[in-house]
Motif scaffolding. Structure first.
Motif, PDB file in Angstrom:
ATOM      1  N   UNK A  88       0.819  -1.217   0.000  1.00 39.33           N
ATOM      2  CA  UNK A  88       0.000   0.000   0.000  1.00 39.33           C
ATOM      3  C   UNK A  88       0.851   1.264   0.000  1.00 39.33           C
ATOM      4  N   UNK A  89       2.005   1.202   0.589  1.00 39.08           N
ATOM      5  CA  UNK A  89       2.850   2.400   0.674  1.00 39.08           C
ATOM      6  C   UNK A  89       3.868   2.489  -0.457  1.00 39.08           C
ATOM      7  N   UNK A  90       3.999   1.453  -1.237  1.00 38.02           N
ATOM      8  CA  UNK A  90       4.984   1.412  -2.316  1.00 38.02           C
ATOM      9  C   UNK A  90       4.538   2.336  -3.449  1.00 38.02           C
ATOM     10  N   UNK A  91       5.469   3.089  -4.029  1.00 36.88           N
ATOM     11  CA  UNK A  91       5.160   4.021  -5.114  1.00 36.88           C
ATOM     12  C   UNK A  91       6.117   3.815  -6.281  1.00 36.88           C
ATOM     13  N   UNK A  92       5.583   4.005  -7.484  1.00 38.79           N
ATOM     14  CA  UNK A  92       6.377   3.934  -8.709  1.00 38.79           C
ATOM     15  C   UNK A  92       6.226   5.282  -9.400  1.00 38.79           C
ATOM     16  N   UNK A  93       7.320   6.026  -9.520  1.00 41.11           N
ATOM     17  CA  UNK A  93       7.317   7.372 -10.110  1.00 41.11           C
ATOM     18  C   UNK A  93       6.262   8.277  -9.457  1.00 41.11           C
ATOM     19  N   UNK A  94       6.133   8.164  -8.157  1.00 40.50           N
ATOM     20  CA  UNK A  94       5.221   9.012  -7.409  1.00 40.50           C
ATOM     21  C   UNK A  94       3.773   8.560  -7.420  1.00 40.50           C
ATOM     22  N   UNK A  95       3.470   7.451  -8.118  1.00 37.80           N
ATOM     23  CA  UNK A  95       2.089   6.940  -8.190  1.00 37.80           C
ATOM     24  C   UNK A  95       2.004   5.717  -7.287  1.00 37.80           C
ATOM     25  N   UNK A  96       0.996   5.680  -6.395  1.00 34.75           N
ATOM     26  CA  UNK A  96       0.862   4.513  -5.513  1.00 34.75           C
ATOM     27  C   UNK A  96       0.691   3.218  -6.318  1.00 34.75           C
ATOM     28  N   UNK A  97       1.357   2.154  -5.870  1.00 34.79           N
ATOM     29  CA  UNK A  97       1.317   0.854  -6.558  1.00 34.79           C
ATOM     30  C   UNK A  97      -0.105   0.287  -6.662  1.00 34.79           C
ATOM     31  N   UNK A  98      -0.960   0.415  -5.625  1.00 33.04           N
ATOM     32  CA  UNK A  98      -2.326  -0.094  -5.788  1.00 33.04           C
ATOM     33  C   UNK A  98      -3.079   0.594  -6.929  1.00 33.04           C
ATOM     34  N   UNK A  99      -2.865   1.868  -7.122  1.00 30.81           N
ATOM     35  CA  UNK A  99      -3.517   2.567  -8.228  1.00 30.81           C
ATOM     36  C   UNK A  99      -3.031   2.029  -9.566  1.00 30.81           C
ATOM     37  N   UNK A 100      -1.734   1.843  -9.661  1.00 35.49           N
ATOM     38  CA  UNK A 100      -1.193   1.296 -10.911  1.00 35.49           C
ATOM     39  C   UNK A 100      -1.713  -0.117 -11.174  1.00 35.49           C
ATOM     40  N   UNK A 101      -1.765  -0.907 -10.106  1.00 41.18           N
ATOM     41  CA  UNK A 101      -2.237  -2.277 -10.282  1.00 41.18           C
ATOM     42  C   UNK A 101      -3.701  -2.312 -10.714  1.00 41.18           C
ATOM     43  N   UNK A 102      -4.518  -1.488 -10.103  1.00 46.57           N
ATOM     44  CA  UNK A 102      -5.939  -1.478 -10.449  1.00 46.57           C
ATOM     45  C   UNK A 102      -6.209  -0.736 -11.754  1.00 46.57           C
ATOM     46  N   UNK A 103      -5.438   0.302 -12.028  1.00 45.87           N
ATOM     47  CA  UNK A 103      -5.687   1.103 -13.219  1.00 45.87           C
ATOM     48  C   UNK A 103      -5.035   0.581 -14.475  1.00 45.87           C
ATOM     49  N   UNK A 104      -3.895  -0.074 -14.335  1.00 45.89           N
ATOM     50  CA  UNK A 104      -3.148  -0.530 -15.504  1.00 45.89           C
ATOM     51  C   UNK A 104      -2.937  -2.043 -15.486  1.00 45.89           C
ATOM     52  N   UNK A 105      -2.673  -2.585 -14.326  1.00 45.37           N
ATOM     53  CA  UNK A 105      -2.317  -4.003 -14.212  1.00 45.37           C
ATOM     54  C   UNK A 105      -3.438  -4.983 -14.505  1.00 45.37           C
ATOM     55  N   UNK A 106      -4.671  -4.500 -14.482  1.00 48.34           N
ATOM     56  CA  UNK A 106      -5.803  -5.398 -14.739  1.00 48.34           C
ATOM     57  C   UNK A 106      -5.909  -5.737 -16.223  1.00 48.34           C
ATOM     58  N   UNK A 107      -5.497  -4.828 -17.079  1.00 47.27           N
ATOM     59  CA  UNK A 107      -5.672  -5.045 -18.516  1.00 47.27           C
ATOM     60  C   UNK A 107      -4.870  -6.213 -19.079  1.00 47.27           C
ATOM     61  N   UNK A 108      -3.646  -6.447 -18.659  1.00 47.14           N
ATOM     62  CA  UNK A 108      -2.969  -7.664 -19.132  1.00 47.14           C
ATOM     63  C   UNK A 108      -3.680  -8.939 -18.679  1.00 47.14           C
ATOM     64  N   UNK A 109      -4.264  -8.911 -17.491  1.00 46.67           N
ATOM     65  CA  UNK A 109      -5.015 -10.085 -17.018  1.00 46.67           C
ATOM     66  C   UNK A 109      -6.243 -10.293 -17.894  1.00 46.67           C
ATOM     67  N   UNK A 110      -6.945  -9.210 -18.216  1.00 41.85           N
ATOM     68  CA  UNK A 110      -8.112  -9.312 -19.106  1.00 41.85           C
ATOM     69  C   UNK A 110      -7.681  -9.848 -20.469  1.00 41.85           C
ATOM     70  N   UNK A 111      -6.594  -9.320 -21.010  1.00 36.71           N
ATOM     71  CA  UNK A 111      -6.104  -9.781 -22.313  1.00 36.71           C
ATOM     72  C   UNK A 111      -5.708 -11.246 -22.303  1.00 36.71           C
TER      73      UNK A 111
END
Length: 135
Positions: A88-111
């Motif tokens: 929850x506290x981990x960040x990538x380029x200032x963006x929280x990891x949970x946001x990236x996972x939910x906003x971007x990481x779901x699409x490869x799983x869908x694909x």
């Protein structure tokens, strides 16, 4: 004079016992083995209906398996966000990891799920087509 005598007056009385009846079209093409599987499906007979229902059941089973797998993948991601405080506290380029996972990481799983579903559905349809076409 009886009806049979009027048809063929040269023959004597009819024979008793077994009589063989033959078609005048004895040289006609004979159909061996009945209708083919593709004819059964096209005519919507009982056999054709069973085969189509079998294809529908296999496609439904595949859809359920892929859907459940997708839901499990989402639940694993949600569990990582919910129960792992470091994530929850981990960040990538200032963006929280949970946001990236939910906003971007779901699409490869869908694909991946969509690709697996299409691949398996095509195999089911090819098996059905091979059975119907009797190759």
């Amino acid at each position: 004079m009886t009806t049979q005598d009027s048809l063929n007056p040269e023959q004597g009385p009819p024979a008793t016992g077994r009589v063989r009846v033959v078609s005048p079209h004895s040289a006609a093409r004979r159909v061996l083995g009945g209708a083919s599987v593709s004819e059964e499906v096209a005519e919507q007979s009982a056999v054709g209906e069973v085969m189509v229902q079998s294809l529908i059941r296999s496609q439904l089973r595949l859809a359920l398996v892929v859907s459940i797998g997708f839901m499990v993948a989402l639940m694993i991601g949600w569990s990582a966000i919910r129960w792992v405080p470091a994530f929850r506290t981990w960040q990538i380029m200032g963006i929280p990891a949970p946001w990236l996972m939910l906003g971007v990481g779901v699409y490869p799983v869908i694909g991946a799920c969509a690709w697996l579903y299409v691949r398996a559905a095509t195999k089911n349809e090819n098996r059905y087509r091979d059975l119907v076409d009797e190759k």
